[in-house]
Design a protein around this motif. Structure first.
Motif, PDB file in Angstrom:
ATOM      1  N   ALA A   1      -1.956  -4.104   9.715  1.00 48.54           N
ATOM      2  CA  ALA A   1      -2.394  -2.751   9.393  1.00 48.54           C
ATOM      3  C   ALA A   1      -2.619  -1.929  10.666  1.00 48.54           C
ATOM      4  O   ALA A   1      -3.258  -2.386  11.606  1.00 48.54           O
ATOM      5  N   TYR A   2      -2.067  -0.729  10.669  1.00 45.79           N
ATOM      6  CA  TYR A   2      -2.291   0.239  11.740  1.00 45.79           C
ATOM      7  C   TYR A   2      -2.542   1.579  11.083  1.00 45.79           C
ATOM      8  O   TYR A   2      -1.916   1.913  10.087  1.00 45.79           O
ATOM      9  N   ARG A   3      -3.416   2.359  11.592  1.00 43.93           N
ATOM     10  CA  ARG A   3      -3.971   3.582  11.003  1.00 43.93           C
ATOM     11  C   ARG A   3      -3.083   4.163   9.895  1.00 43.93           C
ATOM     12  O   ARG A   3      -2.046   4.748  10.147  1.00 43.93           O
ATOM     13  N   GLY A   4      -3.533   4.007   8.678  1.00 44.62           N
ATOM     14  CA  GLY A   4      -2.799   4.460   7.509  1.00 44.62           C
ATOM     15  C   GLY A   4      -2.211   3.322   6.708  1.00 44.62           C
ATOM     16  O   GLY A   4      -2.127   3.379   5.486  1.00 44.62           O
ATOM     17  N   ALA A   5      -1.747   2.274   7.393  1.00 43.58           N
ATOM     18  CA  ALA A   5      -1.317   1.010   6.775  1.00 43.58           C
ATOM     19  C   ALA A   5      -0.452   1.190   5.540  1.00 43.58           C
ATOM     20  O   ALA A   5      -0.920   1.065   4.413  1.00 43.58           O
ATOM     21  N   GLY A   6       0.812   1.497   5.731  1.00 41.51           N
ATOM     22  CA  GLY A   6       1.746   1.625   4.630  1.00 41.51           C
ATOM     23  C   GLY A   6       1.862   3.032   4.099  1.00 41.51           C
ATOM     24  O   GLY A   6       2.947   3.450   3.664  1.00 41.51           O
ATOM     25  N   ARG A   7       0.765   3.775   4.100  1.00 42.82           N
ATOM     26  CA  ARG A   7       0.799   5.151   3.605  1.00 42.82           C
ATOM     27  C   ARG A   7       1.555   6.101   4.543  1.00 42.82           C
ATOM     28  O   ARG A   7       2.324   6.941   4.059  1.00 42.82           O
ATOM     29  N   PRO A   8       1.391   6.012   5.877  1.00 43.31           N
ATOM     30  CA  PRO A   8       2.202   6.880   6.751  1.00 43.31           C
ATOM     31  C   PRO A   8       3.698   6.619   6.601  1.00 43.31           C
ATOM     32  O   PRO A   8       4.500   7.554   6.613  1.00 43.31           O
ATOM     33  N   GLU A   9       4.062   5.342   6.450  1.00 40.73           N
ATOM     34  CA  GLU A   9       5.466   5.005   6.305  1.00 40.73           C
ATOM     35  C   GLU A   9       6.034   5.631   5.033  1.00 40.73           C
ATOM     36  O   GLU A   9       7.142   6.193   5.025  1.00 40.73           O
ATOM     37  N   ALA A  10       5.276   5.521   3.945  1.00 40.55           N
ATOM     38  CA  ALA A  10       5.732   6.078   2.673  1.00 40.55           C
ATOM     39  C   ALA A  10       5.808   7.595   2.734  1.00 40.55           C
ATOM     40  O   ALA A  10       6.783   8.214   2.266  1.00 40.55           O
ATOM     41  N   THR A  11       4.790   8.224   3.290  1.00 39.52           N
ATOM     42  CA  THR A  11       4.769   9.683   3.369  1.00 39.52           C
ATOM     43  C   THR A  11       5.919  10.197   4.219  1.00 39.52           C
ATOM     44  O   THR A  11       6.566  11.203   3.891  1.00 39.52           O
ATOM     45  N   PHE A  12       6.197   9.511   5.320  1.00 41.67           N
ATOM     46  CA  PHE A  12       7.311   9.920   6.167  1.00 41.67           C
ATOM     47  C   PHE A  12       8.612   9.922   5.376  1.00 41.67           C
ATOM     48  O   PHE A  12       9.380  10.895   5.399  1.00 41.67           O
ATOM     49  N   ALA A  13       8.860   8.850   4.656  1.00 38.23           N
ATOM     50  CA  ALA A  13      10.131   8.717   3.940  1.00 38.23           C
ATOM     51  C   ALA A  13      10.280   9.780   2.857  1.00 38.23           C
ATOM     52  O   ALA A  13      11.338  10.426   2.745  1.00 38.23           O
ATOM     53  N   ILE A  14       9.248   9.976   2.035  1.00 41.97           N
ATOM     54  CA  ILE A  14       9.385  10.923   0.940  1.00 41.97           C
ATOM     55  C   ILE A  14       9.449  12.360   1.461  1.00 41.97           C
ATOM     56  O   ILE A  14      10.228  13.188   0.952  1.00 41.97           O
ATOM     57  N   GLU A  15       8.678  12.684   2.488  1.00 41.31           N
ATOM     58  CA  GLU A  15       8.703  14.051   3.007  1.00 41.31           C
ATOM     59  C   GLU A  15       9.998  14.342   3.776  1.00 41.31           C
ATOM     60  O   GLU A  15      10.494  15.474   3.761  1.00 41.31           O
ATOM     61  N   ARG A  16      10.561  13.348   4.418  1.00 42.13           N
ATOM     62  CA  ARG A  16      11.863  13.550   5.074  1.00 42.13           C
ATOM     63  C   ARG A  16      12.964  13.750   4.035  1.00 42.13           C
ATOM     64  O   ARG A  16      13.806  14.640   4.160  1.00 42.13           O
ATOM     65  N   ILE A  17      12.961  12.913   2.995  1.00 39.89           N
ATOM     66  CA  ILE A  17      14.058  13.027   2.032  1.00 39.89           C
ATOM     67  C   ILE A  17      13.901  14.258   1.147  1.00 39.89           C
ATOM     68  O   ILE A  17      14.899  14.787   0.621  1.00 39.89           O
TER      69      ILE A  17
ATOM     70  N   LEU B   1       0.835  -1.198   0.000  1.00 41.92           N
ATOM     71  CA  LEU B   1       0.000   0.000   0.000  1.00 41.92           C
ATOM     72  C   LEU B   1       0.872   1.251   0.000  1.00 41.92           C
ATOM     73  O   LEU B   1       0.543   2.259  -0.624  1.00 41.92           O
ATOM     74  N   GLY B   2       2.001   1.163   0.696  1.00 41.88           N
ATOM     75  CA  GLY B   2       2.945   2.272   0.672  1.00 41.88           C
ATOM     76  C   GLY B   2       3.694   2.382  -0.632  1.00 41.88           C
ATOM     77  O   GLY B   2       4.083   3.482  -1.054  1.00 41.88           O
ATOM     78  N   ALA B   3       3.912   1.257  -1.301  1.00 39.39           N
ATOM     79  CA  ALA B   3       4.684   1.266  -2.544  1.00 39.39           C
ATOM     80  C   ALA B   3       4.107   2.225  -3.574  1.00 39.39           C
ATOM     81  O   ALA B   3       4.836   2.849  -4.347  1.00 39.39           O
ATOM     82  N   PHE B   4       2.790   2.361  -3.584  1.00 40.30           N
ATOM     83  CA  PHE B   4       2.135   3.214  -4.568  1.00 40.30           C
ATOM     84  C   PHE B   4       2.062   4.679  -4.128  1.00 40.30           C
ATOM     85  O   PHE B   4       1.524   5.517  -4.845  1.00 40.30           O
ATOM     86  N   MET B   5       2.625   4.971  -2.939  1.00 43.05           N
ATOM     87  CA  MET B   5       2.527   6.319  -2.393  1.00 43.05           C
ATOM     88  C   MET B   5       3.874   6.967  -2.118  1.00 43.05           C
ATOM     89  O   MET B   5       3.915   8.131  -1.705  1.00 43.05           O
ATOM     90  N   PHE B   6       4.984   6.270  -2.320  1.00 41.44           N
ATOM     91  CA  PHE B   6       6.280   6.908  -2.078  1.00 41.44           C
ATOM     92  C   PHE B   6       6.500   8.089  -3.014  1.00 41.44           C
ATOM     93  O   PHE B   6       7.184   9.056  -2.659  1.00 41.44           O
ATOM     94  N   ASN B   7       5.939   8.033  -4.210  1.00 42.48           N
ATOM     95  CA  ASN B   7       6.050   9.158  -5.136  1.00 42.48           C
ATOM     96  C   ASN B   7       5.192  10.339  -4.724  1.00 42.48           C
ATOM     97  O   ASN B   7       5.404  11.468  -5.200  1.00 42.48           O
TER      98      ASN B   7
END
Length: 789
Positions: free
Chosen positions: A369-385, A339-345
């Protein structure tokens, strides 16, 4: 009551369900008491990895009030029952059998090894101390990289590896973009970072609980679950029970956040014990058991490389992920990173992208799954970098984002990950957030504090996020090997007195469905809000549904309601024409009334409901029912977005972080109930900020959870939260007739990187490039000391 002319959708209605929830006049699973009911207590392993040499239950069987004691071999003599996983992400994915109770070996601290059935909870708990278990310790594997190393201990002998699955998306192979290795080779600027997503505990208000009554014609299961329909299907398939003989009820549920989407070993255990004893049985866990053995969230290592030209144009993104599954597989756990794979961009135009995820087994309780399920992880990485790239380019981080994001006139836009974003306006949300935040003024203050070498430094954090939610469409889920669809079902019953019953497959656990659904149906049918009753959470009352998770309830379940309501109106129209003595083509509907075009002749839908019930004078061949149902399977996800800005003050002498200002402007499409939206945003912000500053599940070297109580696991209260400034922009979704997007996970997804970016921004000039979450005073202070060296 009659409907008013004022639309319900968009109105800030107080929630219907709150009176019973707040006053306690409701039914939780633990409130349920049945005649002759027994209580269960589970003996849990103190070892994280060990062989079970023997289990002696003889003394426990003689304890007062004890009816029976069962081991894993008692409940499953053939060793055939295994907990289900609904998402086999690759054809060669490893799926170890997870027993209801461990029989031969335990694989995480807290795994159940025996269960006591007694007349009271206290007697069941007392008897646990008399069960004697002998263990033979085995090496413990906790670190993901160590788990994959050659020569390490293999947790599941029959698998021969601790690797669960490897899943890869490459835009050059998918035809959605270029080759990322070429982008790296050609890059003018390359930034590589490693980010750690710590393990989190969902910490819902109500611990998990199950009651099973085997004494009727059907097995009835009450469970504090988010997924009564999925639980019913999975239980039937796992235990070989006829599905029509199994009724699952989710009464009022005290929160879930994804933490109650599982099919639990304890749910199956309770059912097996009830059948063996022929008596109603209840299992209700303690908070400590819940924190140690319920599934955890996040727990990823993210290696990210981003490439760009010197003017700040992004040219490529490469992601290598390690995801900790724990000792077994949760019901959707292997697919959470996907689910995060499609949101890192994220919201950015990235021409080349590659994502690779390796799922890993360790000797810890499962993740899922925990609130956001993959999407928070992806958003964190792209916004940090993105912040790290801005530093490398000496650009304002907000200007870098704006240079690369999708412009509003470019929607619909197909991303490098292959998703088509239907609508959005990142410029509008960001401009409004900057105004509310005083971005330029805070930047000036930041420079002044740096110039004066103030002991308390100011940092500004940015998160411009989007997410895919409304989990669906079924065809897309099928292409990803997900074991179910993403449709949702609804039914509307028109009662003879003009009142309306709504049946929905989206089972609520605190989201306010009863209120929002009543508003939608009131507008669709032109009846009063008070005249609508919403029924859910019982597979006998609401037999069809895909349940609640992934911010799908409104976008998918709400649309099913709209379709069902339209069918009610379609059924009512011929009756109205008959009653008004005109052609069906001359009938128009508005505000709850069918009228003859160009005249004042009309009849209300509630009058038609009574006429259809009486059936004295209906059109020839008409079926006497207005009741209708509908199933909606969307063609696309929905894509809420927004801009979150955070100002933190960091005491450089102590490491203490204070959030001085937090502004978020979200775009969730059309809003059904502003009060509910505000509540969802506030709750999401609290959870995202908590990950950034407070929460972490920690294990010692033996695999024991050392943060197993709220004295050790820092769950913030309202007093720990800042005052939020919230606002909204609105670009309606084009993927559903309501124009709505999801809101339940937005705050959690966006807030974590905003806070961490703000902390790092405050300390960047002191040599700090990262602070590992949670950013406790000790970790912040240590980062400052390391940066000074």
């Amino acid at each position: 009551m009659t409907a008013t002319a004022e639309p319900e959708v968009g109105k800030a209605r107080l929630r219907k369900e709150d009176e019973r929830l707040i006053t306690g006049r409701t039914r939780w699973t633990d409130n349920i008491t049945l005649p002759g009911m027994l209580h269960l207590a589970v003996l849990r392993s103190p070892q994280a990895h060990a062989r079970i040499v023997s289990i002696d239950t003889s003394a426990a069987r003689e304890m007062p009030g004890v009816i029976a004691v069962f081991t894993g071999k008692d409940l499953d003599p053939a060793g055939e029952i295994g907990l289900p996983c609904a998402w086999p992400v690759t054809p060669d994915m490893k799926h170890p059998r997870r027993p209801v109770l461990a029989a031969d070996k335990v694989n995480f601290a807290g795994e159940g090894v025996a269960v006591v059935a007694a007349r009271s909870v206290a007697e069941a708990q007392d008897a646990l101390e008399a069960v004697d278990v002998e263990y033979e310790d085995l090496p413990v594997v906790l670190d993901m990289e160590a788990a994959l190393a050659e020569g390490t201990t293999v947790i599941h002998d029959d698998l021969g590896t601790n690797e669960n699955a490897v899943w890869v998306f490459d835009s050059s192979e998918a035809g959605t973009g270029g080759n990322v290795q070429q982008a790296i080779s050609d890059a003018e600027v390359t930034v590589t970072r490693r980010f750690r997503q710590q393990r989190l505990i969902p910490a819902f208000m109500e611990p998990r609980a199950t009651v099973v009554d085997p004494t009727g014609p059907q097995l009835t299961v009450w469970s504090s679950t988010q997924i009564p329909h999925i639980l019913r299907v999975m239980t039937s398939l796992t235990l070989g029970l006829p599905e029509h003989k199994l009724r699952v009820i989710a009464p009022d549920v005290g929160g879930g956040f994804g933490g109650k989407i599982g099919v639990l070993p304890e749910e199956l255990m309770t059912l097996l014990v009830a059948r063996k004893l022929g008596k109603p049985v209840k299992w209700n866990e303690s908070r400590s058991d819940c924190m140690a053995t319920a599934h955890h969230g996040r727990d990823q290592i993210q290696d990210i490389t981003i490439t760009a030209t010197r003017d700040g144009t992004i040219t490529g993104l490469k992601v290598d992920l390690l995801a900790d599954m724990g000792a077994y597989l949760g019901v959707v756990a292997p697919g959470v990173p996907l689910l995060g794979a499609f949101m890192f961009n994220a919201i950015y135009k990235i021409p080349a992208y590659r994502f690779a995820c390796t799922n890993v087994f360790t000797n810890k309780t499962i993740t899922d799954a925990y609130r956001g399920a993959g999407r928070p992880e992806a958003t964190f990485a792209i916004e940090r970098i993105m912040d790290e790239l801005a530093v490398e380019l000496d650009m304002d981080p907000l200007a870098l984002r704006e240079k690369n994001w999708i412009k509003h006139e470019e929607f619909p836009y197909t991303t490098v990950a292959g998703l088509t974003y239907d609508s959005g306006n990142y410029e509008a949300a960001t401009q409004r957030a900057k105004q509310l935040f005083d971005y330029d003024g805070l930047r000036r203050e930041q420079q002044a504090r740096r110039a004066s070498n103030d002991a308390v430094q100011l940092g500004i954090g940015i998160s411009t996020y989007t997410e895919m939610c409304g989990l669906a469409p079924s065809r897309v889920l099928g292409s990803l090997a997900y074991g179910a669809g993403g449709w949702e079902h609804a039914a509307i019953r028109m009662l003879p007195t003009g009142k309306v019953e709504v049946v929905t497959g989206a089972s609520a656990h605190g989201q306010g469905h009863e209120t929002a659904w009543s508003q939608i149906v009131a507008d669709q049918l032109g009846v009063a809000f008070e005249d609508v009753e919403v029924l859910h959470g019982d597979t006998q009352i609401a037999p069809k549904g895909m349940d609640t998770y992934g911010s799908r309830s409104l976008t998918v379940g709400g649309t099913a309601l709209v379709l069902a309501a339209q069918r009610v109106l379609d059924k009512a129209k011929p009756v109205a024409a008959h009653m008004l003595e005109c052609s069906v083509d001359d009938i128009e509907f508005a505000g709850g009334k069918f009228a003859v075009k160009g005249t004042d002749k009309s009849v209300g839908i509630q009058d038609i409901a009574l006429a259809v019930f009486a059936a004295h004078d209906l059109p020839d061949g008409y079926e006497a029912s207005l009741d209708s149902d509908a199933t909606f399977d969307p063609d696309n996800f929905s894509y809420p977005h927004g801009t979150h800005l955070c100002a933190t003050e960091v005491d450089t002498e102590t490491g203490r972080v204070s959030i001085r200002s937090y502004v978020c402007v979200d775009d969730v499409g059309k809003v059904v109930n502003p009060l509910i939206v505000e509540g969802q945003v506030h709750g999401g912000l609290a959870q995202g900020i908590a990950q950034a500053l407070y929460e972490e599940a920690v294990h010692d070297e033996s695999g024991t959870l050392t943060t197993g109580t709220f004295a050790d696991y820092y769950l913030p209260s309202a007093a720990d939260m800042p005052t939020f400034v919230t606002d909204r922009t609105e670009t309606p979704s084009t993927t559903n007739p309501l124009g709505v997007k999801g809101v339940g996970e937005a705050g959690t997804i966006a807030s974590t990187p905003a806070v961490v970016n703000a902390i790092v921004d405050a300390l960047r000039h002191m040599g700090v490039a990262d602070v590992e979450m949670p950013c406790s005073p000790m970790r912040v202070w240590q980062a400052i000391q390391a940066g000074a060296r």
